[in-house]
Enzyme design. Structure first.
Site, PDB file in Angstrom:
ATOM      1  N   ASP A   1       0.823  -1.209   0.000  1.00 18.52           N
ATOM      2  CA  ASP A   1       0.000   0.000   0.000  1.00 18.52           C
ATOM      3  C   ASP A   1       0.859   1.262   0.000  1.00 18.52           C
ATOM      4  O   ASP A   1       0.378   2.352  -0.308  1.00 18.52           O
ATOM      5  CB  ASP A   1      -0.902   0.015   1.239  1.00 18.52           C
ATOM      6  CG  ASP A   1      -0.097   0.061   2.539  1.00 18.52           C
ATOM      7  OD1 ASP A   1      -0.110   1.098   3.218  1.00 18.52           O
ATOM      8  OD2 ASP A   1       0.548  -0.945   2.879  1.00 18.52           O
TER       9      ASP A   1
ATOM     10  N   TYR B   1      11.025   3.531   0.680  1.00 19.30           N
ATOM     11  CA  TYR B   1      10.560   2.151   0.571  1.00 19.30           C
ATOM     12  C   TYR B   1       9.449   2.046  -0.470  1.00 19.30           C
ATOM     13  O   TYR B   1       9.471   1.160  -1.337  1.00 19.30           O
ATOM     14  CB  TYR B   1      10.063   1.658   1.933  1.00 19.30           C
ATOM     15  CG  TYR B   1       9.304   0.358   1.869  1.00 19.30           C
ATOM     16  CD1 TYR B   1       9.962  -0.846   1.623  1.00 19.30           C
ATOM     17  CD2 TYR B   1       7.921   0.328   2.064  1.00 19.30           C
ATOM     18  CE1 TYR B   1       9.267  -2.043   1.567  1.00 19.30           C
ATOM     19  CE2 TYR B   1       7.225  -0.858   2.015  1.00 19.30           C
ATOM     20  CZ  TYR B   1       7.895  -2.043   1.766  1.00 19.30           C
ATOM     21  OH  TYR B   1       7.201  -3.230   1.706  1.00 19.30           O
TER      22      TYR B   1
END
Length: 281
Positions: A97, A120
């Site tokens: 997500d 990330y």
């Protein structure tokens, strides 16, 4: 069916090994920091299905090691996907997500615009782009807030902290779906088997239900573990971290259900299973 899994000790890889007879490759067999080794491993194994359950997951450290994170999360999956495309092997890849910016309050659909808010997330988005660019038969599964009895995760952290503290403060303005790693592994196997039978693959979301805050998640963990630790909710601003976290991690999982019959997992039942497993270790 011969299934090759990248990853051996991570949360999802561990659950895949528990659910099916797979060939699980650790760093010694395939070092994702050397992407070329991934293609070699696939060619040497000649599997019917490849699942990538390995990743660089140190979200805060990635702010300082973005180049390494991008090799592992971006270039390595691309190398896997290209090898699979060349050999005509279906490929399943786990994403996150964190490819979204975390704005709004509605669940994000697979087709919604992406805009990672940290290193990330950028590295994982690079992996998605590389997998799709390979042009083979692939499925990308975005998920969130993964937990299990293995490795490092929120459930185990909360239990560890509650061993010595009777009150905790936990962020309450980040909302998402906690997801048991066992359910992710099961979904990947269902998807992969369908792809071996001819399903084209695509981009999908999978997260646990219902959506909650981290504070609500923590309270449920303590309730099910029978611990008296209390949880006070705090805003994200009161818990600064090197990497920004998305406030909205809600995922729309309807496509996964309509194409594969996979329902959102009840993460509360997953917590109970994990607690039981931890008691037995």
């Amino acid at each position: 069916m011969k299934i090759l899994v990248f990853g051996s000790t991570g949360q999802v890889a561990t659950e895949l090994r528990a659910l099916a007879p797979v060939i699980a490759l650790g760093r010694a067999e395939a070092d994702l920091s050397r992407p070329e080794s991934c293609g070699v491993a696939i060619r040497d194994s000649a599997p019917d299905l490849v699942i990538n359950a390995a990743a660089y997951t140190a979200v805060d450290r990635a702010e300082e090691e973005e180049a390494l994170a991008t090799v592992i999360n971006g270039e390595a999956p691309g190398a896997m996907a290209r090898a699979c495309a060349e050999l005509g092997i279906p490929f399943c890849h786990v994403s996150t997500d964190y490819v979204f910016d975390g704005s709004g309050t509605t669940a994000r659909a697979p087709s919604d615009p992406v805009a990672p808010c940290n290193a990330y997330g950028r590295s994982k988005l690079a992996g998605e782009v590389a997998v799709r660019a390979a042009g083979g038969q692939s499925a990308i599964l975005r998920t969130s807030w993964v937990f299990s009895a293995h490795g490092n995760n929120f459930v185990k952290t909360m239990l560890r902290l509650s061993d010595t503290r009777d009150a905790l403060t936990v962020v309450e303005d980040q909302i998402g779906g906690p997801t048991p790693a066992a359910d992710i592994a099961s979904a990947l196997l269902t998807m992969g088997r369908a792809m071996v039978q001819g399903h084209a693959g695509g981009l999908y979301h999978f997260s646990g239900a219902p959506d909650v805050s981290w504070a609500e998640f923590a309270r449920e963990i303590f309730a099910r573990a029978g611990r008296a630790t209390t949880v006070a909710g705090i805003p994200t601003t009161a818990y600064p971290t090197p990497a920004a976290r998305p406030k909205n991690s809600r995922l729309d999982c309807d496509t996964l259900k309509s194409e594969f019959g996979i329902e959102r997992a009840d993460w509360r039942a997953g917590v109970s299973r994990v607690l039981k497993e931890l008691e037995q270790t």
